[in-house]
Scaffold this motif. Structure first.
Motif, mmCIF file in Angstrom:
data_model
loop_
_atom_site.group_PDB
_atom_site.id
_atom_site.type_symbol
_atom_site.label_atom_id
_atom_site.label_comp_id
_atom_site.label_asym_id
_atom_site.label_seq_id
_atom_site.Cartn_x
_atom_site.Cartn_y
_atom_site.Cartn_z
ATOM 1 N N ALA A 1 27.763 -26.326 -17.395
ATOM 2 C CA ALA A 1 28.326 -27.518 -18.027
ATOM 3 C C ALA A 1 29.837 -27.418 -18.035
ATOM 4 O O ALA A 1 30.391 -26.327 -18.153
ATOM 5 N N ALA A 2 30.481 -28.555 -17.881
ATOM 6 C CA ALA A 2 31.938 -28.584 -18.000
ATOM 7 C C ALA A 2 32.269 -28.335 -19.461
ATOM 8 O O ALA A 2 31.580 -28.819 -20.353
ATOM 9 N N LYS A 3 33.308 -27.553 -19.710
ATOM 10 C CA LYS A 3 33.692 -27.266 -21.096
ATOM 11 C C LYS A 3 33.877 -28.570 -21.852
ATOM 12 O O LYS A 3 34.531 -29.484 -21.387
ATOM 13 N N THR B 1 29.968 -38.379 -17.064
ATOM 14 C CA THR B 1 28.913 -38.983 -17.889
ATOM 15 C C THR B 1 27.570 -39.041 -17.169
ATOM 16 O O THR B 1 26.596 -39.562 -17.703
ATOM 17 N N GLY B 2 27.525 -38.517 -15.928
ATOM 18 C CA GLY B 2 26.268 -38.474 -15.187
ATOM 19 C C GLY B 2 26.023 -39.654 -14.263
ATOM 20 O O GLY B 2 24.987 -39.732 -13.614
ATOM 21 N N GLU B 3 26.979 -40.603 -14.201
ATOM 22 C CA GLU B 3 26.835 -41.707 -13.249
ATOM 23 C C GLU B 3 26.823 -41.116 -11.845
ATOM 24 O O GLU B 3 27.617 -40.236 -11.534
ATOM 25 N N THR B 4 25.937 -41.620 -10.977
ATOM 26 C CA THR B 4 25.765 -41.047 -9.650
ATOM 27 C C THR B 4 25.906 -42.115 -8.579
ATOM 28 O O THR B 4 25.389 -43.224 -8.726
ATOM 29 N N LEU B 5 26.592 -41.771 -7.510
ATOM 30 C CA LEU B 5 26.765 -42.649 -6.361
ATOM 31 C C LEU B 5 26.358 -41.877 -5.120
ATOM 32 O O LEU B 5 26.854 -40.768 -4.886
ATOM 33 N N HIS B 6 25.448 -42.433 -4.315
ATOM 34 C CA HIS B 6 24.991 -41.798 -3.084
ATOM 35 C C HIS B 6 25.641 -42.515 -1.905
ATOM 36 O O HIS B 6 25.512 -43.738 -1.783
ATOM 37 N N LEU B 7 26.330 -41.755 -1.059
ATOM 38 C CA LEU B 7 27.029 -42.328 0.088
ATOM 39 C C LEU B 7 26.406 -41.839 1.386
ATOM 40 O O LEU B 7 25.963 -40.699 1.479
ATOM 41 N N ARG C 1 28.106 -32.111 -22.290
ATOM 42 C CA ARG C 1 26.715 -31.696 -22.339
ATOM 43 C C ARG C 1 26.060 -31.811 -20.971
ATOM 44 O O ARG C 1 24.892 -31.554 -20.831
ATOM 45 N N TYR C 2 26.800 -32.260 -19.973
ATOM 46 C CA TYR C 2 26.224 -32.449 -18.652
ATOM 47 C C TYR C 2 25.989 -31.094 -18.020
ATOM 48 O O TYR C 2 26.870 -30.262 -17.991
ATOM 49 N N GLY C 3 24.805 -30.831 -17.503
ATOM 50 C CA GLY C 3 24.477 -29.481 -17.048
ATOM 51 C C GLY C 3 24.059 -29.372 -15.612
ATOM 52 O O GLY C 3 22.897 -29.208 -15.327
ATOM 53 N N LYS C 4 24.966 -29.483 -14.669
ATOM 54 C CA LYS C 4 24.655 -29.263 -13.266
ATOM 55 C C LYS C 4 25.777 -28.424 -12.672
ATOM 56 O O LYS C 4 26.939 -28.650 -12.947
ATOM 57 N N GLU C 5 25.397 -27.476 -11.838
ATOM 58 C CA GLU C 5 26.395 -26.621 -11.210
ATOM 59 C C GLU C 5 27.324 -27.468 -10.348
ATOM 60 O O GLU C 5 26.881 -28.367 -9.663
ATOM 61 N N PRO C 6 28.608 -27.193 -10.357
ATOM 62 C CA PRO C 6 29.550 -27.954 -9.541
ATOM 63 C C PRO C 6 29.292 -27.748 -8.047
ATOM 64 O O PRO C 6 28.711 -26.749 -7.639
ATOM 65 N N ALA C 7 29.712 -28.717 -7.244
ATOM 66 C CA ALA C 7 29.552 -28.643 -5.793
ATOM 67 C C ALA C 7 30.158 -27.347 -5.268
ATOM 68 O O ALA C 7 31.245 -26.956 -5.664
ATOM 69 N N GLY C 8 29.458 -26.668 -4.395
ATOM 70 C CA GLY C 8 29.971 -25.432 -3.819
ATOM 71 C C GLY C 8 29.793 -24.224 -4.711
ATOM 72 O O GLY C 8 30.260 -23.153 -4.401
ATOM 73 N N GLY C 9 29.140 -24.398 -5.856
ATOM 74 C CA GLY C 9 28.938 -23.273 -6.764
ATOM 75 C C GLY C 9 30.190 -22.959 -7.559
ATOM 76 O O GLY C 9 31.111 -23.754 -7.628
ATOM 77 N N LEU C 10 30.215 -21.799 -8.147
ATOM 78 C CA LEU C 10 31.367 -21.400 -8.974
ATOM 79 C C LEU C 10 32.193 -20.361 -8.283
ATOM 80 O O LEU C 10 31.782 -19.624 -7.497
ATOM 81 N N ASP D 1 41.951 -40.246 -12.283
ATOM 82 C CA ASP D 1 42.053 -40.013 -13.731
ATOM 83 C C ASP D 1 40.691 -40.074 -14.421
ATOM 84 O O ASP D 1 40.597 -40.424 -15.591
ATOM 85 N N LYS D 2 39.634 -39.744 -13.679
ATOM 86 C CA LYS D 2 38.288 -39.671 -14.240
ATOM 87 C C LYS D 2 37.622 -38.478 -13.578
ATOM 88 O O LYS D 2 37.455 -38.444 -12.360
ATOM 89 N N TRP D 3 37.235 -37.481 -14.377
ATOM 90 C CA TRP D 3 36.662 -36.266 -13.826
ATOM 91 C C TRP D 3 35.368 -36.575 -13.091
ATOM 92 O O TRP D 3 34.553 -37.377 -13.541
ATOM 93 N N HIS D 4 35.159 -35.937 -11.933
ATOM 94 C CA HIS D 4 33.949 -36.114 -11.131
ATOM 95 C C HIS D 4 33.846 -34.976 -10.133
ATOM 96 O O HIS D 4 34.789 -34.207 -9.951
#
Length: 90
Positions: A76-78, A18-24, A81-90, A35-38
């Motif tokens: 975007a994940a199938k 859903t676009g929630e972001t956490l910076h560590l 609507r979230y549109g950012k490339e996944p970590a490490g690319g595809l 059980d929550k995609w991220h």
């Protein structure tokens, strides 16, 4: 599978479906979402190092992958609507 750890080096950004972001940062505890995609990405210039402990049973998968599709110039994940490339690319 539940897991927890500590960020030992570098930095990490975790983004939910859903676009929630956490910076560590170094020293921050990490309890991974279950059980929550991220996905996580290293937005810094240095490698990220994490020590992680998994609590599961034999043959239990530790990762569930999601299919990505290209939407214009972004990704975007199938089914989202979230549109950012996944970590490490595809």
């Amino acid at each position: 599978m539940i897991n927890a750890g500590v960020l030992l080096r570098g930095q990490l950004t975790v983004v939910t479906e859903t676009g929630e972001t956490l910076h560590l940062k170094v020293g921050d505890p990490i309890v991974e979402l279950v059980d929550k995609w991220h996905y996580g990405s290293n937005d810094g210039e240095n490698p990220t190092e994490i020590i992680v402990f998994y609590a599961g049973v034999r043959d239990m998968p530790s990762t569930v992958k999601k299919a990505w599709v290209q939407v214009g110039r972004s990704w975007a994940a199938k089914g989202t609507r979230y549109g950012k490339e996944p970590a490490g690319g595809l």
